[in-house]
Write a protein that holds these residues in place. Structure first.
Motif, PDB file in Angstrom:
ATOM      1  N   LEU A 185       0.784  -1.121   0.131  1.00 55.49           N
ATOM      2  CA  LEU A 185       0.045  -0.118  -0.064  1.00 55.49           C
ATOM      3  C   LEU A 185       0.797   1.302   0.155  1.00 55.49           C
ATOM      4  O   LEU A 185       0.390   2.341   0.101  1.00 55.49           O
ATOM      5  N   ASN A 186       2.233   1.347  -0.058  1.00 57.02           N
ATOM      6  CA  ASN A 186       3.030   2.179   0.127  1.00 57.02           C
ATOM      7  C   ASN A 186       3.975   2.357  -1.312  1.00 57.02           C
ATOM      8  O   ASN A 186       4.948   1.659  -1.558  1.00 57.02           O
ATOM      9  N   PRO A 187       3.581   3.454  -2.208  1.00 57.49           N
ATOM     10  CA  PRO A 187       4.164   3.524  -3.360  1.00 57.49           C
ATOM     11  C   PRO A 187       5.715   3.731  -3.209  1.00 57.49           C
ATOM     12  O   PRO A 187       6.597   3.466  -4.179  1.00 57.49           O
ATOM     13  N   ARG A 188       6.332   4.229  -2.001  1.00 58.76           N
ATOM     14  CA  ARG A 188       7.770   4.507  -1.710  1.00 58.76           C
ATOM     15  C   ARG A 188       8.355   3.228  -1.550  1.00 58.76           C
ATOM     16  O   ARG A 188       9.663   3.067  -1.532  1.00 58.76           O
ATOM     17  N   ALA A 189       7.704   1.990  -1.176  1.00 55.94           N
ATOM     18  CA  ALA A 189       8.353   0.721  -0.600  1.00 55.94           C
ATOM     19  C   ALA A 189       9.266   0.367  -1.630  1.00 55.94           C
ATOM     20  O   ALA A 189       8.842   0.119  -2.918  1.00 55.94           O
ATOM     21  N   MET A 190      10.193  -0.520  -1.404  1.00 51.14           N
ATOM     22  CA  MET A 190      11.253  -0.934  -2.379  1.00 51.14           C
ATOM     23  C   MET A 190      10.708  -2.185  -2.982  1.00 51.14           C
ATOM     24  O   MET A 190      10.658  -2.476  -3.903  1.00 51.14           O
ATOM     25  N   MET A 191       9.798  -2.983  -1.872  1.00 52.23           N
ATOM     26  CA  MET A 191       9.445  -4.383  -2.223  1.00 52.23           C
ATOM     27  C   MET A 191       7.948  -4.261  -2.195  1.00 52.23           C
ATOM     28  O   MET A 191       7.465  -4.289  -0.771  1.00 52.23           O
ATOM     29  N   ARG A 192       7.327  -4.341  -3.135  1.00 49.18           N
ATOM     30  CA  ARG A 192       5.714  -4.174  -2.887  1.00 49.18           C
ATOM     31  C   ARG A 192       5.050  -5.646  -3.301  1.00 49.18           C
ATOM     32  O   ARG A 192       3.892  -5.715  -3.009  1.00 49.18           O
ATOM     33  N   ASP A 193       5.286  -6.560  -3.795  1.00 50.78           N
ATOM     34  CA  ASP A 193       4.690  -7.615  -4.295  1.00 50.78           C
ATOM     35  C   ASP A 193       4.324  -8.566  -3.195  1.00 50.78           C
ATOM     36  O   ASP A 193       5.571  -8.904  -2.411  1.00 50.78           O
ATOM     37  N   LEU A 194       3.362  -9.010  -3.112  1.00 48.20           N
ATOM     38  CA  LEU A 194       2.861  -9.782  -1.967  1.00 48.20           C
ATOM     39  C   LEU A 194       3.487 -11.023  -2.008  1.00 48.20           C
ATOM     40  O   LEU A 194       3.998 -11.544  -3.098  1.00 48.20           O
ATOM     41  N   ILE A 195       3.714 -11.648  -0.617  1.00 49.61           N
ATOM     42  CA  ILE A 195       4.578 -13.015  -0.489  1.00 49.61           C
ATOM     43  C   ILE A 195       3.527 -13.741   0.474  1.00 49.61           C
ATOM     44  O   ILE A 195       2.959 -13.255   1.210  1.00 49.61           O
ATOM     45  N   SER A 196       3.836 -14.999   0.294  1.00 46.44           N
ATOM     46  CA  SER A 196       3.375 -16.081   0.978  1.00 46.44           C
ATOM     47  C   SER A 196       4.541 -16.470   2.083  1.00 46.44           C
ATOM     48  O   SER A 196       5.768 -16.417   2.020  1.00 46.44           O
ATOM     49  N   VAL A 197       3.718 -17.134   3.102  1.00 47.17           N
ATOM     50  CA  VAL A 197       4.834 -17.843   4.109  1.00 47.17           C
ATOM     51  C   VAL A 197       5.867 -18.840   3.551  1.00 47.17           C
ATOM     52  O   VAL A 197       6.998 -19.052   3.679  1.00 47.17           O
ATOM     53  N   ASP A 198       5.152 -19.547   2.419  1.00 45.72           N
ATOM     54  CA  ASP A 198       6.154 -20.580   1.720  1.00 45.72           C
ATOM     55  C   ASP A 198       7.198 -19.849   0.926  1.00 45.72           C
ATOM     56  O   ASP A 198       8.374 -20.237   0.815  1.00 45.72           O
ATOM     57  N   ASP A 199       6.810 -18.516   0.424  1.00 47.30           N
ATOM     58  CA  ASP A 199       7.847 -17.881  -0.392  1.00 47.30           C
ATOM     59  C   ASP A 199       9.003 -17.351   0.654  1.00 47.30           C
ATOM     60  O   ASP A 199      10.111 -17.567   0.229  1.00 47.30           O
ATOM     61  N   VAL A 200       8.738 -17.059   1.873  1.00 50.49           N
ATOM     62  CA  VAL A 200       9.907 -16.815   3.041  1.00 50.49           C
ATOM     63  C   VAL A 200      10.597 -18.025   3.294  1.00 50.49           C
ATOM     64  O   VAL A 200      11.913 -18.174   3.050  1.00 50.49           O
ATOM     65  N   LEU A 201      10.056 -19.236   3.510  1.00 51.41           N
ATOM     66  CA  LEU A 201      10.684 -20.445   3.860  1.00 51.41           C
ATOM     67  C   LEU A 201      11.503 -20.920   2.606  1.00 51.41           C
ATOM     68  O   LEU A 201      12.196 -21.763   2.659  1.00 51.41           O
ATOM     69  N   LYS A 202      11.020 -20.658   1.180  1.00 55.46           N
ATOM     70  CA  LYS A 202      11.741 -21.177   0.493  1.00 55.46           C
ATOM     71  C   LYS A 202      12.707 -20.338  -0.083  1.00 55.46           C
ATOM     72  O   LYS A 202      13.811 -20.596  -1.322  1.00 55.46           O
ATOM     73  N   SER A 203      12.944 -18.899   0.453  1.00 60.60           N
ATOM     74  CA  SER A 203      13.920 -18.263   0.180  1.00 60.60           C
ATOM     75  C   SER A 203      15.321 -18.845   0.680  1.00 60.60           C
ATOM     76  O   SER A 203      15.116 -19.579   1.726  1.00 60.60           O
ATOM     77  N   ARG A 204      16.288 -18.226   0.004  1.00 58.88           N
ATOM     78  CA  ARG A 204      17.806 -19.044   0.643  1.00 58.88           C
ATOM     79  C   ARG A 204      18.191 -18.834   1.835  1.00 58.88           C
ATOM     80  O   ARG A 204      17.738 -17.584   2.609  1.00 58.88           O
ATOM     81  N   LEU A 205      18.781 -19.674   2.412  1.00 63.41           N
ATOM     82  CA  LEU A 205      19.297 -19.724   3.945  1.00 63.41           C
ATOM     83  C   LEU A 205      20.212 -18.801   3.934  1.00 63.41           C
ATOM     84  O   LEU A 205      21.321 -18.652   3.184  1.00 63.41           O
ATOM     85  N   ILE A 206      20.090 -17.714   5.193  1.00 62.23           N
ATOM     86  CA  ILE A 206      21.156 -16.838   5.300  1.00 62.23           C
ATOM     87  C   ILE A 206      22.079 -17.371   6.490  1.00 62.23           C
ATOM     88  O   ILE A 206      23.158 -17.497   6.722  1.00 62.23           O
TER      89      ILE A 206
END
Lengths: 374, 139
Positions: free
Chosen positions: A167-188
């Motif tokens: 909802l914030n046009p200034r935000a760098m990352m705006r595309d909606l994500i799911s819990v699964d997207d977070v868990l599948k992103s690479r391990l840090i």
């Protein structure tokens, strides 16, 4: 005491054409413009990251009060608190607080580095810690062990925050994500995945504070500083006394609630510094909004997301909006924007009281502000 | 082979800690007033309500429990070759906690259960410096 000027830099994100000092200066100028003031009106200055000496030189000012408290992302909340005291004491009349950080582009930055004989150099760096994702994260497993907090609950913090960023046009990352997207992103640094971690950006922000007697003489309605708390308790993450709770947050929250003479039920909106997804969970519990162990489920149930009963991190947070390194200034800016009713699509209705919370370093302490528009 | 990772440098109040490790002894400080061990080394007891300067160095067991940890999937300054590796906080049997690495274990959360029992491994990284690392008991 009131905030009568507030602004971020004209843009935030990837700003390779700005040095650190330029970011401070642009934010300061815009915040002063917001109040109808100029650098010549400023007689108090506080900053972190950069030093007051660097900025007074760059701005060519010689204020009567300075504060260089620099203990990490929450420093700017402390500056607000200190400015209130300085104005009350008559040490200055117009206090300017600035933040500017070329966190992503690294242009004109100050070096920070722990030598081999520091406490960190002797007792932490030899084991391969390499930055906040490998240190701020160490307590999480203890929280999981004590309370059953899950990786899915951690991920839900990023999901809810992204909904606000959407909802914030200034935000760098705006595309909606799911819990699964977070868990599948690479391990840090397990249990942290990439999407459990904040952004790394460039940007700045500034605030102008004055005393109560003159607070109504400016362009916009004042935002009042109702309560404050601050502390530091340690420096190095290995010295955090209880890794399953944030005792410093409890203390600074209690101090702020007592001064503001409000209760948890009066807080309609909160900015809980989110360098990583577990940090708002610890803050929510430490500040007493929920019981220990209930922070993870609270985020997972959607209470903090758009449409929920307790909006948190409505700009999209450090996770999705922007995170220069010392994000606390942006947390304050969003509370001010919300309290002024200027948050457009993400505006919280009928808002009167907002709480801002940010850490000093990596769980090394915290600061709390309670702000209001009445 | 040259050791490329960060090498600690002792200060006056930590000298005995590092000298002990060189001899493969874990030496920490003990308060003779409140009868508690503490870490990291300081010339006074840090406990609230005590703060005594009546302290002494003692060699401790080298046994510990796993308190919390991360498994780092990124590494810099020599740690690139160790990825993934475990950065942990352990709680010594005598009470104090310290940062360390858990070694001689497959770095998987299933093998790293909080409160599991650990024992010290003395890692001689240079001719002067030995780091206290830990592994599961009875390896």
């Amino acid at each position: 005491m009131a905030i009568i000027g507030a602004s971020e830099t004209s843009s935030v994100g990837h700003l390779p054409n700005y040095s650190m000092l330029q970011l401070h200066a642009e934010a300061a100028r815009l915040a002063l413009d917001d109040a109808g003031l100029t650098f010549d009106d400023v007689d108090g200055l506080a900053t972190a990251g950069a030093t007051p000496a660097q900025l007074t030189e760059y701005f060519n000012i010689m204020p009567h009060w300075i504060d260089g408290t620099s203990v990490g992302g929450g420093s700017f909340l402390m500056h607000v608190s200190h400015a209130v005291a300085a104005i009350q004491a008559g040490h200055c009349n117009v206090a300017l607080i600035t933040h500017g950080e070329s966190g992503r582009s690294r242009v004109g930055i100050n070096n920070s580095h722990s030598g081999p004989s520091t406490i960190a150099g002797q007792f932490e760096l030899p084991y391969g810690v390499w930055g906040p994702p490998s240190m701020f994260s160490i307590p999480i497993v203890r929280h999981m062990h004590e309370y059953g907090t899950t990786e899915e609950q951690l991920a839900s913090v990023a999901v809810a925050t992204r909904q606000w960023a959407n909802l914030n046009p200034r935000a760098m990352m705006r595309d909606l994500i799911s819990v699964d997207d977070v868990l599948k992103s690479r391990l840090i640094a397990w249990p942290l995945h990439l999407l459990n971690c904040c952004l790394v950006t460039d940007g700045g922000g500034a605030l102008v504070l004055v005393g109560e007697e003159i607070a109504h003489e400016f362009a916009k309605e004042p935002v009042w500083v109702l309560g404050r708390g601050e502390t530091t308790s340690h420096m190095n993450i290995s010295m955090m006394e209880d890794m399953s709770s944030w005792t410093a947050a409890k203390q600074t929250g209690n101090d702020a609630f007592a001064i503001a003479e409000v209760t948890h039920n009066d807080i309609q909106h909160a900015m809980l510094y989110d360098a990583f997804t577990h940090v708002p969970i610890y803050a929510l519990e430490g500040l007493g909004f929920v019981n220990p162990g209930e922070g993870g489920p609270y985020f997972a149930e959607g209470h903090t997301a758009p449409g929920g009963n307790f909006p948190v991190n409505t700009n999209g947070g450090g996770l999705s909006y922007t995170h220069t390194g010392m994000y606390g200034m942006f947390a304050i800016q969003e509370s001010v924007t919300q309290l002024r009713g200027e948050a457009e699509q993400r505006q919280v209705d009928d808002l009167e009281i907002s709480l801002v919370h940010a850490p000093a370093g990596m769980f090394s302490g915290t600061a709390t502000l309670i702000l209001g528009n009445k | 082979m040259t050791y490329t990772k960060p090498i600690p440098k002792a200060t006056p109040e930590t000298q005995e800690f590092w000298a002990g490790l060189r001899r493969h002894e874990l030496r920490i400080q003990y308060c003779n007033e409140c009868l508690r061990y503490y870490f990291y080394p300081r010339p006074f007891c840090p406990f609230q309500g005590c703060r005594s300067e009546n302290i002494t160095w003692k060699t401790v067991s080298g046994f510990a429990k796993l308190y919390s940890y991360v498994i780092s999937h990124r590494g810099f300054g020599g740690f690139e070759e160790d990825i993934p590796y475990v950065i942990a906080i352990v709680e010594l049997n005598e009470g104090p906690r310290m940062m360390t690495n858990i070694i001689n274990i497959d770095p998987d959360p299933q093998n790293l259960i909080p409160d599991m029992l650990l024992e010290i491994v003395f890692d001689d990284i240079t001719e002067e410096i030995t780091l206290p690392k830990f592994q599961p008991m009875n390896q």
